[in-house]
Structure formats: structure tokens, C-alpha cells
Write a protein that holds these residues in place. Structure first.
Motif, PDB file in Angstrom:
ATOM      1  N   VAL A 160       0.906  -1.087  -0.097  1.00  0.00           N
ATOM      2  CA  VAL A 160       0.054   0.101   0.004  1.00  0.00           C
ATOM      3  C   VAL A 160       0.841   1.292   0.020  1.00  0.00           C
ATOM      4  O   VAL A 160       1.846   1.181   0.683  1.00  0.00           O
ATOM      5  N   SER A 161       0.728   2.056  -1.002  1.00  0.00           N
ATOM      6  CA  SER A 161       1.533   3.245  -1.021  1.00  0.00           C
ATOM      7  C   SER A 161       0.614   4.491  -1.081  1.00  0.00           C
ATOM      8  O   SER A 161      -0.326   4.768  -1.429  1.00  0.00           O
ATOM      9  N   ALA A 162       1.234   5.728  -0.441  1.00  0.00           N
ATOM     10  CA  ALA A 162       0.807   7.142  -0.329  1.00  0.00           C
ATOM     11  C   ALA A 162       2.027   8.010  -0.144  1.00  0.00           C
ATOM     12  O   ALA A 162       3.197   7.695   0.210  1.00  0.00           O
ATOM     13  N   PRO A 163       1.933   9.257  -0.680  1.00  0.00           N
ATOM     14  CA  PRO A 163       2.889  10.206  -0.573  1.00  0.00           C
ATOM     15  C   PRO A 163       3.357  10.662   0.480  1.00  0.00           C
ATOM     16  O   PRO A 163       2.198  10.597   1.631  1.00  0.00           O
ATOM     17  N   LEU A 164       4.479  10.723   0.642  1.00  0.00           N
ATOM     18  CA  LEU A 164       5.098  11.307   2.157  1.00  0.00           C
ATOM     19  C   LEU A 164       4.269  12.387   2.563  1.00  0.00           C
ATOM     20  O   LEU A 164       3.905  12.254   3.991  1.00  0.00           O
ATOM     21  N   GLU A 165       3.996  13.532   1.884  1.00  0.00           N
ATOM     22  CA  GLU A 165       3.184  14.727   2.715  1.00  0.00           C
ATOM     23  C   GLU A 165       1.763  14.129   3.224  1.00  0.00           C
ATOM     24  O   GLU A 165       1.251  14.398   4.028  1.00  0.00           O
ATOM     25  N   LEU A 166       1.100  13.274   2.349  1.00  0.00           N
ATOM     26  CA  LEU A 166      -0.172  12.748   2.652  1.00  0.00           C
ATOM     27  C   LEU A 166      -0.098  12.087   4.017  1.00  0.00           C
ATOM     28  O   LEU A 166      -0.830  11.974   5.051  1.00  0.00           O
TER      29      LEU A 166
END
Length: 198
Positions: free
Chosen positions: A130-136
Motif C-alpha cells: 500500500v503506497s501513499a505520498p510522504l506529505e499525505l
């Protein structure tokens, strides 16, 4: 039975994704919760913990003193690695027993933040990251973990295997980036695993 691992760094949303699979009737093994259970209930592991960290590892009532144990390994990579080397083999065996009890299910999921670090990936047929941008991730974690600062969270993320490494080693990636809908991604993979087992 297909064994599918699901991993990802802190704040990517593994929990919401695994809940979606659970709603589809897929048995889910929560490695973190089971590790805590095994530490409280496995006499062999308890003896190993006592021998390594001393009598203060357990309270007078026989409960694991997680605060004490954390104080022993916090900010000490060698001691943390030692703790993991004691706990992870017991969790791997616990997962195998649990999976055997799910006989008849097309596939099961094992959620583990430390899928590669614990070598749990070796038990899996396929891996989802599962991946998400660092800022988010930072934004989510500051809302969820109000006791932590941005520096605390950044330090935790820095200690984990990089997002790029996890993606490169995965068979499938679910993007929880607030741009792509989660449910269609989960349903597509669910069908894929059902067909893979068929």
C-alpha cells in the motif's frame, strides 16, 4: 490456499485496505496484534524475553511490561533487532497455525509493516504494497497520532524500508493517494486472487 502479504510504511493506510478485504470475507492476520498476543501467551518466548531483558520484562501479575521493553530497545538498533529476532520466528509459526485453520478459504491476508525485515515475505505467495505520498502520510499521522510531532513521525519513516524498495519488491501496489479510489483497486485484486486460486 493462496497466502497474500500486505505491507506498507506507517500512514499509508494498510488498516483501511485490510478492512475492505475483511468485508469481502477474506481472513486477515494482523501481525502486530498477534505479536503482542504471542508475547503474552507463548511460554517459550516469555522465557527468551526474561533471559534477555530481565525480570522487569513482566509485571508481578505476569503481564508483559511493554513500557519497560520499549525503553530497553528504543533508539538502540541492535537491541531492537535482537527483540525482533526473538519475536518474529514465533509469529511466523503462529501465522502458519492460523492459516492452516482457514482451510477452505481461497486466500488469506497477512498484514505486516515489517514484511521484509521480519522475512515474513518468504511465507507469502504474493505481496501487496500500500503506497501513499510522504506529505499525505505526514498529514494523516499528525491527525491520528496527536502525541507525536512531525519530527517523531519523520524519524519513524526514516527507520522503515523505503517506499520505493517496498514497491519494487511487491507483486501488486494499491495507491491510497486520495486521487485513485481504493474500493475498485481492492475489488480488482480480490478477483485476481480468486482466479489465481481457481
Amino acid at each position: 490456499m493462496l497466502k497474500v502479504g500486505i505491507t506498507g510504511g506507517i500512514g499509508v493506510g494498510k488498516t483501511i485496505v485490510t478492512r475492505m478485504f475483511a468485508l469481502l470475507g477474506v481472513p486477515v492476520y494482523d501481525s502486530d496484534a498477534r505479536a503482542k498476543w504471542v508475547m503474552r501467551h507463548n511460554p517459550d518466548l516469555q522465557q527468551e524475553l526474561l533471559a534477555t531483558y530481565g525480570a522487569a520484562t513482566f509485571t508481578q501479575a505476569g503481564e508483559l511490561d511493554r513500557t519497560y521493553l520499549a525503553s530497553q530497545v528504543f533508539n538502540n538498533p541492535e537491541k531492537l533487532a535482537q527483540l525482533n529476532s526473538l519475536v518474529h520466528p514465533h509469529v511466523r509459526r503462529d501465522f502458519e497455525s492460523w492459516a492452516a485453520a482457514q482451510a477452505g478459504k481461497p486466500y488469506v491476508l497477512k498484514e505486516a509493516a515489517l514484511m521484509y525485515e521480519s522475512e515474513a515475505w518468504k511465507q507469502m505467495d504474493q505481496i501487496i504494497t500500500v503506497s501513499a505520498p510522504l506529505e499525505l502520510r505526514l498529514k494523516r499521522l499528525l491527525l491520528r497520532d496527536t502525541h507525536r510531532t512531525e519530527a517523531d513521525i519523520t524519524a519513524i519513516i526514516a527507520k522503515q524500508l523505503s517506499e520505493e524498495e517496498k514497491i519494487s519488491r511487491a507483486h501488486h501496489v494499491i495507491y491510497n493517494d486520495d486521487r485513485q479510489l481504493l474500493i475498485p483497486q481492492v475489488l480488482t485484486l480480490h478477483q485476481h486472487f480468486l482466479l489465481a486460486k481457481a
